[in-house]
Structure formats: C-alpha cells, structure tokens
Write a protein that holds these residues in place. Structure first.
Motif, mmCIF file in Angstrom:
data_model
loop_
_atom_site.group_PDB
_atom_site.id
_atom_site.type_symbol
_atom_site.label_atom_id
_atom_site.label_comp_id
_atom_site.label_asym_id
_atom_site.label_seq_id
_atom_site.Cartn_x
_atom_site.Cartn_y
_atom_site.Cartn_z
ATOM 1 N N GLU A 255 0.300 41.084 44.480
ATOM 2 C CA GLU A 255 -0.185 41.970 45.533
ATOM 3 C C GLU A 255 -0.124 41.331 46.917
ATOM 4 N N LYS A 256 0.075 40.011 46.960
ATOM 5 C CA LYS A 256 0.223 39.329 48.248
ATOM 6 C C LYS A 256 1.614 39.530 48.844
ATOM 7 N N LEU A 257 2.543 40.032 48.050
ATOM 8 C CA LEU A 257 3.912 40.191 48.524
ATOM 9 C C LEU A 257 4.029 41.228 49.627
ATOM 10 N N SER A 258 3.214 42.280 49.538
ATOM 11 C CA SER A 258 3.290 43.353 50.529
ATOM 12 C C SER A 258 1.970 44.110 50.559
ATOM 13 N N SER A 259 1.505 44.384 51.743
ATOM 14 C CA SER A 259 0.259 45.153 51.882
ATOM 15 C C SER A 259 0.460 46.602 51.460
ATOM 16 N N GLU A 260 1.709 47.052 51.410
ATOM 17 C CA GLU A 260 2.018 48.436 51.034
ATOM 18 C C GLU A 260 2.217 48.606 49.537
ATOM 19 N N LEU A 261 2.348 47.506 48.812
ATOM 20 C CA LEU A 261 2.595 47.568 47.377
ATOM 21 C C LEU A 261 1.366 48.082 46.633
ATOM 22 N N ASN A 281 -5.229 47.131 46.182
ATOM 23 C CA ASN A 281 -3.888 47.657 45.909
ATOM 24 C C ASN A 281 -3.712 48.148 44.476
ATOM 25 N N ILE A 360 11.437 44.691 44.692
ATOM 26 C CA ILE A 360 10.869 45.271 45.914
ATOM 27 C C ILE A 360 11.601 44.808 47.177
ATOM 28 N N THR A 361 12.340 43.706 47.073
ATOM 29 C CA THR A 361 13.136 43.253 48.232
ATOM 30 C C THR A 361 14.561 43.791 48.182
#
Length: 400
Positions: A255-261, A281, A360-361
């Motif tokens: 969940e640290k990868l993206s605030s939108e995830l 999230n 996700i990238t």
C-alpha cells in the motif's frame, strides 16, 4: 438417458465453486437432451429457500432436497472418536434422507447416478441396493489432502493432532470408497495423479471446471485502476489463512507504492478482524450480490492460497473475465496456465511485491496477461464441449 445427481448442497444460485461446477454440469447435460433429477442435502450452513429459486435450469429438472444440520457438534465429534467412521463425512448422512432417496430410486429407473463430492458417498449403499444404474464419483477435491495441509499449518498442538486424526480417518474412507464406483472424474490432472497414487483401480478421467462464457462479458470502461481484489468465501479456512498472511506480511509494503492503490476483499462470512484492519487503502465489502460485476470493476486478482486441493473456480472465473491473476502455485494447482503469459505465480512476500509492482507500473502487462487468460480458459473450460465428453463416457458405461 436419465441421470440422477446427488449433491451435498443445493447448487442454486451458482454463486461459489461447488455450486458453479454442479450447475454448469446440469446445464450442459440438459442442452444435450438428458433428463436430470437432482437430490440435494440442504444444509444449515448453505441453506437455500427452494421456493425462492427462479432459474430456467432449475425449472428443467426434477428436484428433491432434504434439510439437514451438518454443523460440527462437540458431543458428536467426541463420540465419533470412538467409532470407525469419518466425522467429516458421517455428518451428512441421515436415515430420513436415505429413506427419501430410496423412494426416488424405487419410483424411477436411472442410467447414471453421479455423486458430486465425497460428502454424499455415505448414500452409495442405498443407491446400490435400489438401482442398477452405473455409479459415477466426481472428486471436487482430494478431501483428506485438504485436511492434511490444514493440519500442517495449525500451530496449536492439540488442535493440530485432532486435525491430523480427522485427515487420517478421512483418507481411509476416501481411498476405500473410490473403487466402489464404475467411473471416477477428477477435477484436474494433478488430482488424477493423486487418486492413482492412493490405489484407485476404477476408470478415471479428468473433467475440469466448466464455464458458460456467454455469462462472462467484460466491460473495460467500468474497470478502475490501480486496484487489487480478492474474492472468496471466508468460511473456508484456506481462504481465510491465505488472506491473513497476505494482509500481515505483504499488504503493508504494497500500500506504500501508491496512495491511489486500493485492495478490495469480498466474500461471505467475512471475519470481523478484516473489517477492523488498520489500513485506509483496504476496502472490505463482505458478501456481494454480483460476483461478475465485482470482478469486472477491479483490475488485478490476488489469490494467496497456502493450502487446499482441487481447482479454484474463482481463478477460472477471473481468467474468463480477462483479469491478471497473481496467485500462489497452490492456488493455481490444476489449471493449465503459464507464469508470465496468462498468470503470475508468486509464492513469497517478495514475489508478490515484485509482481504487483510490475502490474501497477506497467498497465500494458496486466492487460496482456488478462487477454491471454481469457484465451486459455476458452480452450480448456468450455462447458458445452466438456458436457459432450461427459455424455460419451455415460454412453460407454451404459452400453458396457
């Protein structure tokens, strides 16, 4: 040709693995012109109000059911220790249910009687005493293997010992009963190999989960990204344990990868601790009304299963909906898929992290895997072609 199908739960509506497998079997055989009678144990755990079933498949069969409380009883479990029966199975047998089945058999002549799973096998003696039909057993799982794997993950020693005891007794029952049938159907090639190893001498064929692909229509415009999702009944212990492992060991870093995830989890009998999990999230939806709509609306399916047997129907459904699925080898067991092509296999926290990061990238990657997944299940899991192959075996059994 007249077929009697015995099930340990009512397969209407087809909203989880076992009902989907049975429902699509019935639907396919009906389309081939067979006459189907269904006898179902209607358990308290999976209670279905038969008067509320509105389905053209249901309207096309003869249906009988018997209501039965199969919940684990402390005294029943204790007394069973001193018997020679498997408690897992014996809870599904009732003298009144046997009498109802006996009446059905005396009033009708069937060509094939198919037992859907181990928990209706206690009625085999009734069937053999009252019918000349060929009997078929479909192994939805290798049941004792499920319990052996669950026992290995149990940390509380007394409970682990009891689970091992249940698994041993279940193994004896399962292996003994297998050779009493004219034909056995395994759900996957891996299960077929396991069944052969523990001494099955009966004719054995593989019939995987079958889907009617007209039901699985994707609408990419309704799919939100970046989203992860998990869908599965939480009253099945392997689902719960796998999700707990993912949330504790993997999700905090993901969940640290993206605030939108966002990670959405859904399924019936959702434990309270998942609703109370400390993560903004994480979205816990509990039981949902429309599984196909839920799957369509999310991007990447997470299946962190650590134990179990058989074939995961929800993975097959996810593939049919062109989803990129990240799953353990255990979860993907039995499915003819290829890592990196039509699925991503991850068995450790690091492998899950890297697979999710990759998806996700690089949105093109997960879309490509999802498109390949759809092609794979169309090749291997079409319900009409599977039904025709099943009918061919029925015809050979009847003419033998």
């Amino acid at each position: 040709m007249k077929i009697l199908i015995l099930t340990n739960r009512v397969p209407f509506p087809p909203n989880s693995g076992y009902p989907i497998v049975v429902y699509n079997t019935i639907k396919g055989l009906l389309q081939l012109g067979l006459e189907i009678t269904l006898f179902s144990i209607n358990t308290n755990k999976h209670r279905v109000d038969v008067d509320d079933i509105y389905d053209p498949v249901f309207d096309s069969i003869k249906f009988h059911s018997f209501s039965l409380d199969t919940e684990v009883n402390v005294w029943g479990a204790l007394f069973n220790v001193f018997s020679n029966q498997s408690y897992n199975v014996s809870r599904y047998f009732d003298d009144e249910a046997a009498k109802l089945l006996e009446d059905i058999l005396r009033e009708n002549e069937f060509d094939i009687i198919q037992f859907e799973g181990l928990f209706v096998v206690p009625y085999l003696d009734i069937v053999k005493a009252n019918s000349k039909a060929k009997v078929v057993y479909r192994a939805h799982n290798i049941e004792f293997d499920v319990w052996e794997r669950i026992a290995r993950t149990e940390k509380f020693t007394p409970r682990r010992m009891y689970l091992q005891f249940l698994a041993r007794r279940l193994k004896v029952y399962e292996t003994e009963q297998m050779n009493r049938f004219h034909q056995v159907f395994a759900i996957s090639e891996q299960d077929r190999q396991s069944i052969l190893r523990f001494g099955c001498e009966t004719a054995l064929e593989v019939f995987p989960v079958a889907l009617d692909f007209k039901k699985y229509v994707t609408d990419p415009s309704k799919t939100s990204f970046p989203t992860l999702f998990h869908l599965g009944a939480m009253d099945w212990r392997p689902n719960k344990e796998g999700l707990e492992w993912f949330l504790d060991e993997i999700w905090p870093d993901i969940e640290k990868l993206s605030s939108e995830l966002r990670f959405y989890i859904a399924g019936k009998n959702m434990p309270r601790e998942f609703f109370e999990y400390d993560s903004e999230n994480l979205v816990v939806e509990g039981e949902i009304f429309d599984a196909i709509e839920f799957i369509n609306s999310k991007a990447i399916m997470i299946v962190p299963l650590l134990s179990g047997s058989g074939m995961r129907v929800k993975i097959i459904e996810g593939m049919a909906m062109s989803k990129c699925i990240i799953a353990t080898s255990m979860a993907a067991e039995g499915i003819k898929c290829e890592h990196g092509k039509d699925i991503l296999i991850a068995n450790t926290a690091d492998e899950f992290y890297r697979s999710i990061l990759q998806c996700i990238t690089n949105p093109k990657k997960w879309r490509e895997i999802g498109e390949n997944a759809r092609k794979t299940v169309e090749r291997d899991h079409d319900f009409f072609s599977i039904s025709k192959r099943m009918l061919n075996i029925y015809q050979k059994l009847v003419s033998a």
